[in-house]
Design a protein around this motif. Structure first.
Motif, mmCIF file in Angstrom:
data_model
loop_
_atom_site.group_PDB
_atom_site.id
_atom_site.type_symbol
_atom_site.label_atom_id
_atom_site.label_comp_id
_atom_site.label_asym_id
_atom_site.label_seq_id
_atom_site.Cartn_x
_atom_site.Cartn_y
_atom_site.Cartn_z
ATOM 1 N N UNK A 10 15.901 8.802 8.871
ATOM 2 C CA UNK A 10 16.495 7.788 9.498
ATOM 3 C C UNK A 10 17.521 7.187 8.799
ATOM 4 N N UNK A 11 17.850 7.208 7.523
ATOM 5 C CA UNK A 11 18.501 6.392 6.812
ATOM 6 C C UNK A 11 20.173 6.642 7.286
ATOM 7 N N UNK A 12 20.943 5.741 7.418
ATOM 8 C CA UNK A 12 22.391 5.889 7.887
ATOM 9 C C UNK A 12 23.154 5.598 6.575
ATOM 10 N N UNK A 13 24.009 6.341 6.290
ATOM 11 C CA UNK A 13 24.997 6.420 5.166
ATOM 12 C C UNK A 13 25.852 4.987 5.386
ATOM 13 N N UNK A 14 25.955 4.390 4.328
ATOM 14 C CA UNK A 14 26.657 3.035 4.208
ATOM 15 C C UNK A 14 28.212 3.460 3.663
ATOM 16 N N UNK A 38 7.338 8.434 4.694
ATOM 17 C CA UNK A 38 8.405 8.655 3.847
ATOM 18 C C UNK A 38 9.572 9.510 4.442
ATOM 19 N N UNK A 39 8.956 10.799 4.852
ATOM 20 C CA UNK A 39 10.049 11.680 5.324
ATOM 21 C C UNK A 39 10.660 11.108 6.662
ATOM 22 N N UNK A 40 10.103 10.543 7.432
ATOM 23 C CA UNK A 40 10.796 10.030 8.742
ATOM 24 C C UNK A 40 11.966 8.907 8.221
ATOM 25 N N UNK A 80 0.867 -1.149 0.069
ATOM 26 C CA UNK A 80 -0.121 0.105 -0.056
ATOM 27 C C UNK A 80 1.056 1.281 -0.141
ATOM 28 N N UNK A 81 0.410 2.383 -0.562
ATOM 29 C CA UNK A 81 1.383 3.605 -0.672
ATOM 30 C C UNK A 81 1.215 4.143 0.673
ATOM 31 N N UNK A 82 2.546 4.559 1.035
ATOM 32 C CA UNK A 82 2.830 5.140 2.435
ATOM 33 C C UNK A 82 2.573 6.813 2.228
ATOM 34 N N UNK A 83 2.249 7.288 3.574
ATOM 35 C CA UNK A 83 2.096 8.714 3.570
ATOM 36 C C UNK A 83 3.227 9.283 3.326
ATOM 37 N N UNK A 84 3.083 10.620 3.353
ATOM 38 C CA UNK A 84 4.407 11.689 3.029
ATOM 39 C C UNK A 84 5.077 11.664 4.284
#
Length: 62
Positions: free
Chosen positions: A50-54, A44-46, A37-41
């Motif tokens: 929260x991504x950590x650089x590889x 997606x922003x959170x 299902x599509x995620x809300x904005x």
């Protein structure tokens, strides 16, 4: 050459005609594993924040 049909294609066509209930099972399987299902904005922003650089070398301890 356009009239050629592989044995596998013939088998699958016949099998689908004999087992029409499997089409619904295939749709359920696709929905379970692939169709999300599509995620809300906000979600997606959170996730993006929260991504950590590889690291360039994954196994480097430093």
């Amino acid at each position: 050459m356009a009239d050629f049909e592989s044995d596998y294609t013939k088998f699958m066509r016949e099998w689908k005609q004999k087992h029409p209930e499997q089409a619904e099972e295939a749709r359920k399987g696709r929905a379970l594993w692939w169709d999300k299902p599509p995620r809300d904005l906000d979600t997606q922003r959170r996730e993006q924040e929260a991504k950590v650089a590889t690291k360039s070398y994954y196994y480097d301890a430093n």
